[in-house]
Design a protein around this motif. Structure first.
Motif, PDB file in Angstrom:
ATOM      1  N   ASP A   1       0.870  -1.266   0.104  1.00  0.00           N
ATOM      2  CA  ASP A   1      -0.053  -0.063  -0.035  1.00  0.00           C
ATOM      3  C   ASP A   1       0.880   1.345  -0.034  1.00  0.00           C
ATOM      4  O   ASP A   1       0.522   2.325  -0.720  1.00  0.00           O
ATOM      5  N   VAL A   2       2.150   1.410   0.810  1.00  0.00           N
ATOM      6  CA  VAL A   2       2.677   2.420   0.859  1.00  0.00           C
ATOM      7  C   VAL A   2       3.418   2.707  -0.412  1.00  0.00           C
ATOM      8  O   VAL A   2       3.453   3.550  -0.954  1.00  0.00           O
ATOM      9  N   PHE A   3       4.085   1.681  -0.842  1.00  0.00           N
ATOM     10  CA  PHE A   3       4.909   1.785  -2.225  1.00  0.00           C
ATOM     11  C   PHE A   3       3.975   2.105  -3.311  1.00  0.00           C
ATOM     12  O   PHE A   3       4.036   2.849  -4.196  1.00  0.00           O
ATOM     13  N   GLY A   4       2.856   1.688  -3.347  1.00  0.00           N
ATOM     14  CA  GLY A   4       1.915   1.777  -4.248  1.00  0.00           C
ATOM     15  C   GLY A   4       1.421   3.359  -4.287  1.00  0.00           C
ATOM     16  O   GLY A   4       1.155   3.824  -5.213  1.00  0.00           O
ATOM     17  N   THR A   5       1.183   3.974  -3.001  1.00  0.00           N
ATOM     18  CA  THR A   5       0.806   5.329  -3.061  1.00  0.00           C
ATOM     19  C   THR A   5       2.085   6.245  -3.501  1.00  0.00           C
ATOM     20  O   THR A   5       1.956   6.990  -4.214  1.00  0.00           O
ATOM     21  N   VAL A   6       3.381   5.827  -3.084  1.00  0.00           N
ATOM     22  CA  VAL A   6       4.606   6.460  -3.693  1.00  0.00           C
ATOM     23  C   VAL A   6       4.390   6.490  -5.330  1.00  0.00           C
ATOM     24  O   VAL A   6       4.699   7.552  -5.865  1.00  0.00           O
ATOM     25  N   LEU A   7       4.069   5.362  -5.795  1.00  0.00           N
ATOM     26  CA  LEU A   7       4.206   5.235  -7.517  1.00  0.00           C
ATOM     27  C   LEU A   7       2.914   5.713  -7.950  1.00  0.00           C
ATOM     28  O   LEU A   7       2.893   6.139  -9.108  1.00  0.00           O
ATOM     29  N   ALA A   8       1.947   5.714  -7.344  1.00  0.00           N
ATOM     30  CA  ALA A   8       0.536   6.256  -7.681  1.00  0.00           C
ATOM     31  C   ALA A   8       0.926   7.770  -7.920  1.00  0.00           C
ATOM     32  O   ALA A   8       0.253   8.740  -8.730  1.00  0.00           O
ATOM     33  N   ARG A   9       1.703   8.193  -6.956  1.00  0.00           N
ATOM     34  CA  ARG A   9       1.719   9.983  -7.093  1.00  0.00           C
ATOM     35  C   ARG A   9       2.443  10.120  -8.301  1.00  0.00           C
ATOM     36  O   ARG A   9       2.262  11.262  -8.909  1.00  0.00           O
ATOM     37  N   TYR A  10       3.485   9.413  -9.112  1.00  0.00           N
ATOM     38  CA  TYR A  10       4.130   9.633 -10.169  1.00  0.00           C
ATOM     39  C   TYR A  10       2.948   9.664 -11.253  1.00  0.00           C
ATOM     40  O   TYR A  10       3.212  10.307 -12.244  1.00  0.00           O
ATOM     41  N   ALA A  11       2.015   8.726 -11.110  1.00  0.00           N
ATOM     42  CA  ALA A  11       0.968   8.458 -12.053  1.00  0.00           C
ATOM     43  C   ALA A  11       0.121   9.807 -12.113  1.00  0.00           C
ATOM     44  O   ALA A  11      -0.217  10.128 -13.063  1.00  0.00           O
ATOM     45  N   GLU A  12       0.134  10.355 -10.945  1.00  0.00           N
ATOM     46  CA  GLU A  12      -1.007  11.546 -10.950  1.00  0.00           C
ATOM     47  C   GLU A  12      -0.230  12.585 -11.619  1.00  0.00           C
ATOM     48  O   GLU A  12      -0.691  13.640 -12.332  1.00  0.00           O
ATOM     49  N   ILE A  13       1.342  12.937 -11.120  1.00  0.00           N
ATOM     50  CA  ILE A  13       1.975  13.944 -11.654  1.00  0.00           C
ATOM     51  C   ILE A  13       1.926  13.853 -12.996  1.00  0.00           C
ATOM     52  O   ILE A  13       1.986  14.983 -13.969  1.00  0.00           O
ATOM     53  N   ALA A  14       2.104  12.668 -13.663  1.00  0.00           N
ATOM     54  CA  ALA A  14       2.120  12.338 -15.049  1.00  0.00           C
ATOM     55  C   ALA A  14       1.024  12.580 -15.840  1.00  0.00           C
ATOM     56  O   ALA A  14       0.618  12.739 -16.955  1.00  0.00           O
ATOM     57  N   ASP A  15      -0.234  12.562 -14.913  1.00  0.00           N
ATOM     58  CA  ASP A  15      -1.691  12.788 -15.504  1.00  0.00           C
ATOM     59  C   ASP A  15      -2.118  11.534 -16.473  1.00  0.00           C
ATOM     60  O   ASP A  15      -2.494  11.637 -17.287  1.00  0.00           O
ATOM     61  N   VAL A  16      -1.820  10.527 -15.710  1.00  0.00           N
ATOM     62  CA  VAL A  16      -2.165   9.164 -16.611  1.00  0.00           C
ATOM     63  C   VAL A  16      -3.321   8.472 -15.295  1.00  0.00           C
ATOM     64  O   VAL A  16      -2.808   7.792 -14.644  1.00  0.00           O
TER      65      VAL A  16
END
Length: 398
Positions: free
Chosen positions: A268-283
Motif C-alpha cells: 500500500d505504501v509503495f503503491g501510494t509512492v508510485l501512484a503519485r508519479y502517475a498522478e503527476i504525469a496525469d495518467v
C-alpha cells in the motif's frame, strides 16, 4: 520584481542560513522522554540550494494534499506564485531572503506561506539527512495520514510527524521505513524557537508498527529574514529501519492477499509512492492501477488536470502537464512531469527498471545545473533533484 530576474534567482545556487547545533539539540531534548536530540554538523551554519528545488520538493511532497477537482488543482498550480517570493541579500556572499512582495503578505496568508516554505525546505533538509544516514538509497516521502491508513504507522494519542521517510532496497522489492520528518514554518522568531522542540516530541511520538524510528525536524523562519533550524532525533532503543516486508503486485491491491510473502503495508505504501508519479504525469488509468483502495476512493480521477505535455531535460523525456501563470514582466509556463521510462516500467510492473530509474545519481543531487542554453537566456530553469521528476519554469517571450 521582473519575471526573468525572479527565474534567474530561482535557478542560482545560493546560501540559506541555518543552524543545527548542540544548543538547539539541548532545547529539543527537554521535550523528549526516550530519545536523544542531536545537531547535524553538515546542516549547521547554512546550506547551498537552488530555490527552484524548494519549490520542486514542495510540489511533489504535497501532491496528495490537493483534491483532484477544479478548485484544488488551481490551488496546487498556485504554488508557482512563490517564484516571486524569494530574493537575495546585498551582503557578500549573498543569502536567500524573502522578496519585498512576500514580506508584505500578512495574516492567514502569511502563515500559509511560511508553512509551505517550511514543507519544501524541510524536505530539502531531510533529503540531505537521508543521504548522509542511509547512503545509496532513494528517499520517498509518504504523508503520515496515508501511512496510518495503510497500517504502517501507529496512530498516536497526540500530534504526530508529517511524513514517513521510506526506501526500497536496491534491486529488490523489499521496503523499509527509515525515519520520519516533521516540518515547521513560522513568521515570528519566538514561535520558530518553540517549533523545533515541539517537533522533536512529534517525531518521538510517531512509531511504525510499534517501533520507534529516527527522524529529523526542520523548521523555517519566514519573517524579516529567511532561515532554517534542524535537529535529528534518535530513539534510545531502536534497531534502525523498520522492515515493512515484500511489495506485492501493484494492480490496485486485488492480488496481494494471494501472495503469502507480500506485505499489505509495504504494498500500500509503495503503491501510494508510485501512484503519485502517475498522478503527476496525469495518467488516470495508471493511477487507478497503482493506488491502494483507500487512495483510489479518495482521489478518483475526474479528467485531465492541465495541458498534457512533454519536456526533454538532459536527454531524458518527461511526461506531465503544464500551466501558464500571468506575472509582471510576462507570462510564466510551469511544467511538472515524470521520467517517461518510469511510466513505462510502472505499466509493466518492472521493479528492476523502477528502481534503476529512480536511483540515478543525477536525480539525487542537491544542486542541479540549469540547461546550458537557459543559462545564457535566463528565461528557463529546471530542477530534477526529486527522483524521476522534473520541474521546468519558463518565461514566455512576447
Amino acid at each position: 520584481m521582473d519575471l526573468r530576474y525572479a527565474l534567474a534567482l530561482m535557478g542560482s545556487p545560493i546560501n540559506v542560513f541555518g543552524r543545527s547545533d548542540a544548543t538547539l539539540a539541548a532545547e529539543a531534548q527537554q521535550r523528549l522522554k526516550s530519545s536523544i536530540a542531536f545537531g547535524l554538523p553538515y546542516l549547521d551554519g547554512g546550506i547551498t540550494v537552488r530555490p527552484v528545488q524548494i519549490l520542486h520538493e514542495l510540489a511533489v511532497a504535497t501532491r496528495f494534499a490537493y483534491a483532484p477537482d477544479v478548485f484544488e488543482v488551481y490551488r496546487y498550480w498556485a504554488l508557482m506564485r512563490y517564484v516571486g517570493g524569494f530574493d537575495r541579500t546585498k551582503a557578500m556572499p549573498p543569502a536567500l531572503t524573502l522578496s519585498a512582495a512576500a514580506r508584505k503578505v500578512r495574516g492567514h496568508q502569511r502563515a500559509i506561506m511560511s508553512e509551505e516554505f517550511g514543507v519544501g525546505m524541510s524536505v530539502v533538509l531531510a533529503r540531505r539527512w537521508f543521504e548522509h544516514t542511509f547512503p545509496g538509497l532513494v528517499m520517498d516521502t509518504v504523508d503520515v495520514d496515508v501511512a496510518i491508513a495503510s497500517g504502517m504507522v501507529d496512530k498516536p494519542k497526540g500530534r504526530r510527524a508529517d511524513f514517513v521517510l521510506s526506501a526500497t532496497a536496491p534491486g529488490a522489492r523489499r521496503m523499509s521505513a527509515h525515519g520520519v520528518l516533521e516540518s515547521k514554518g513560522a513568521t515570528r522568531s519566538d514561535k520558530h524557537a518553540r517549533d523545533i522542540p515541539a517537533g522533536a516530541g512529534q517525531v518521538e511520538a510517531t512509531t511504525i508498527q510499534g517501533k520507534a524510528v529516527p527522524g529529523i525536524v526542520g523548521g523555517v523562519l519566514a519573517g524579516a529574514e529567511l532561515r532554517y533550524a534542524a535537529v535529528g532525533v534518535q530513539p534510545l532503543h531502536s534497531g534502525g529501519p523498520v522492515d515493512l516486508g515484500e511489495v506485492g503486485r501493484l494492480d490496485g491491491g486485488t492480488r496481494v492477499a494471494k501472495q503469502v510473502d507480500a506485505s499489505r503495508a509495504a504494498t500500500d505504501v509503495f503503491g501510494t509512492v508510485l501512484a503519485r508519479y502517475a498522478e503527476i504525469a496525469d495518467v488516470p488509468e495508471l493511477f487507478l492501477r497503482l493506488a491502494p483502495a483507500r487512495l483510489r476512493a479518495q482521489r478518483r480521477p475526474t479528467g485531465r488536470r492541465g495541458q498534457a505535455a512533454q519536456e526533454v531535460v538532459n536527454q531524458v523525456v518527461y511526461t506531465g502537464t503544464r500551466s501558464r501563470v500571468p506575472l509582471p514582466g510576462g507570462e510564466m509556463e510551469a511544467f511538472l512531469g515524470v521520467d517517461r521510462e518510469l511510466i513505462g516500467a510502472l505499466w509493466e510492473g518492472d521493479f528492476a527498471t523502477i528502481n534503476r530509474v529512480r536511483a540515478r545519481p543525477s536525480r539525487r543531487g542537491d544542486v542541479t545545473a540549469p540547461a546550458p542554453d537557459a543559462q545564457a537566456a535566463r528565461d528557463e530553469i529546471v530542477s530534477t533533484s526529486t527522483p524521476a521528476t522534473a520541474l521546468v519554469l519558463r518565461a514566455l517571450r512576447d
